[in-house]
Design a protein around this motif. Structure first.
Motif, PDB file in Angstrom:
ATOM      1  N   GLY A   1      14.608   9.418  14.316  1.00  0.00           N
ATOM      2  CA  GLY A   1      14.797  10.142  13.073  1.00  0.00           C
ATOM      3  C   GLY A   1      16.200  10.104  12.506  1.00  0.00           C
TER       4      GLY A   1
ATOM      5  N   SER B   1      19.164  16.136   4.075  1.00  0.00           N
ATOM      6  CA  SER B   1      18.449  16.631   5.254  1.00  0.00           C
ATOM      7  C   SER B   1      17.911  15.477   6.087  1.00  0.00           C
ATOM      8  CB  SER B   1      17.266  17.514   4.825  1.00  0.00           C
ATOM      9  OG  SER B   1      17.701  18.658   4.117  1.00  0.00           O
TER      10      SER B   1
ATOM     11  N   ARG C   1      15.278  15.102   9.850  1.00  0.00           N
ATOM     12  CA  ARG C   1      14.594  15.737  10.981  1.00  0.00           C
ATOM     13  C   ARG C   1      14.576  14.777  12.152  1.00  0.00           C
ATOM     14  NH1 ARG C   1       8.459  18.049  11.975  1.00  0.00           N
ATOM     15  NH2 ARG C   1       7.978  15.820  12.069  1.00  0.00           N
TER      16      ARG C   1
ATOM     17  N   SER D   1      13.478  13.882  16.075  1.00  0.00           N
ATOM     18  CA  SER D   1      12.411  14.164  17.036  1.00  0.00           C
ATOM     19  C   SER D   1      12.831  13.703  18.415  1.00  0.00           C
ATOM     20  CB  SER D   1      11.121  13.435  16.640  1.00  0.00           C
ATOM     21  OG  SER D   1      10.651  13.855  15.390  1.00  0.00           O
TER      22      SER D   1
ATOM     23  N   PHE E   1      20.706  24.238  10.731  1.00  0.00           N
ATOM     24  CA  PHE E   1      19.835  23.487  11.633  1.00  0.00           C
ATOM     25  C   PHE E   1      18.785  24.416  12.225  1.00  0.00           C
ATOM     26  CE2 PHE E   1      22.990  19.922  13.078  1.00  0.00           C
ATOM     27  CZ  PHE E   1      23.272  19.651  11.746  1.00  0.00           C
ATOM     28  N   THR E   2      17.611  23.856  12.483  1.00  0.00           N
ATOM     29  CA  THR E   2      16.538  24.605  13.133  1.00  0.00           C
ATOM     30  C   THR E   2      15.910  23.749  14.233  1.00  0.00           C
ATOM     31  OG1 THR E   2      16.029  25.793  11.078  1.00  0.00           O
ATOM     32  CG2 THR E   2      14.372  25.836  12.822  1.00  0.00           C
TER      33      THR E   2
ATOM     34  N   SER F   1      12.886  23.347  17.011  1.00  0.00           N
ATOM     35  CA  SER F   1      11.515  23.797  17.239  1.00  0.00           C
ATOM     36  C   SER F   1      10.841  22.846  18.222  1.00  0.00           C
ATOM     37  CB  SER F   1      10.733  23.852  15.918  1.00  0.00           C
ATOM     38  OG  SER F   1      10.636  22.558  15.342  1.00  0.00           O
TER      39      SER F   1
ATOM     40  N   TYR G   1      11.956  19.119  17.956  1.00  0.00           N
ATOM     41  CA  TYR G   1      12.488  18.689  16.666  1.00  0.00           C
ATOM     42  C   TYR G   1      13.823  19.365  16.393  1.00  0.00           C
ATOM     43  CZ  TYR G   1       7.571  17.476  16.160  1.00  0.00           C
ATOM     44  OH  TYR G   1       6.309  16.978  16.356  1.00  0.00           O
TER      45      TYR G   1
ATOM     46  N   GLN H   1      15.559  20.095  12.777  1.00  0.00           N
ATOM     47  CA  GLN H   1      15.626  20.001  11.319  1.00  0.00           C
ATOM     48  C   GLN H   1      17.047  20.295  10.892  1.00  0.00           C
ATOM     49  OE1 GLN H   1      13.166  19.176   8.977  1.00  0.00           O
ATOM     50  NE2 GLN H   1      14.905  19.206   7.554  1.00  0.00           N
ATOM     51  N   MET H   2      17.656  19.349  10.204  1.00  0.00           N
ATOM     52  CA  MET H   2      19.054  19.475   9.807  1.00  0.00           C
ATOM     53  C   MET H   2      19.137  19.474   8.283  1.00  0.00           C
ATOM     54  SD  MET H   2      20.813  16.926  12.598  1.00  0.00           S
ATOM     55  CE  MET H   2      20.175  15.460  11.812  1.00  0.00           C
ATOM     56  N   ASN H   3      19.582  20.578   7.735  1.00  0.00           N
ATOM     57  CA  ASN H   3      19.731  20.720   6.288  1.00  0.00           C
ATOM     58  C   ASN H   3      21.196  20.899   5.924  1.00  0.00           C
ATOM     59  OD1 ASN H   3      16.878  20.694   6.063  1.00  0.00           O
ATOM     60  ND2 ASN H   3      16.785  22.920   6.297  1.00  0.00           N
TER      61      ASN H   3
END
Length: 118
Positions: free
Chosen positions: A8, A17, A19, A21, A68-69, A71, A80, A82-84
């Protein structure tokens, strides 16, 4: 044999952004916490985020909180990130990792490059 495979990464403009994996195999995935680390050129590897085995708790580095999140999907053996609102200083190789207590070994994936640049 335990494997962690990141994917990713890529080139993204500031404010964009991505994401990431991390696909895991070779161990009982849903009983271990998983972490994301990153290493920028010339810098030490740093912890970015951690998620517990059930996903009920997460921890973030101050530098990525709110952007960042982390999960996980235990049915898919995947974690994962998730980078915003990405910043140039987020540029690094990102690694997923897990520590197997019974073996006293920390395992790493091969890493995926994230480059934030205009």
């Amino acid at each position: 044999q335990l494997h962690l495979v990141e994917s990713g990464g890529g080139l993204v403009q500031p404010g964009g952004s991505l994401r990431l994996s991390c696909a895991a195999s070779g161990f009982t995935f849903d009983t271990y916490g998983i972490s994301w680390y990153r290493q920028a050129p010339g810098k030490e590897r740093e912890l970015v985020a951690t998620i517990t085995s059930t996903g009920d708790r997460t921890i973030y580095a101050d530098s990525v909180k709110g952007r960042f999140t982390i999960s996980r999907d235990n049915a898919k053996n995947t974690v994962y990130l998730q980078m915003n609102s990405l910043k140039p200083e987020d540029t690094a190789v990102y690694y997923c990792s897990t520590y197997i207590l019974s073996r006293k070994v920390r395992y790493w994936g091969q890493g995926t490059q994230v480059t934030v640049s205009s």
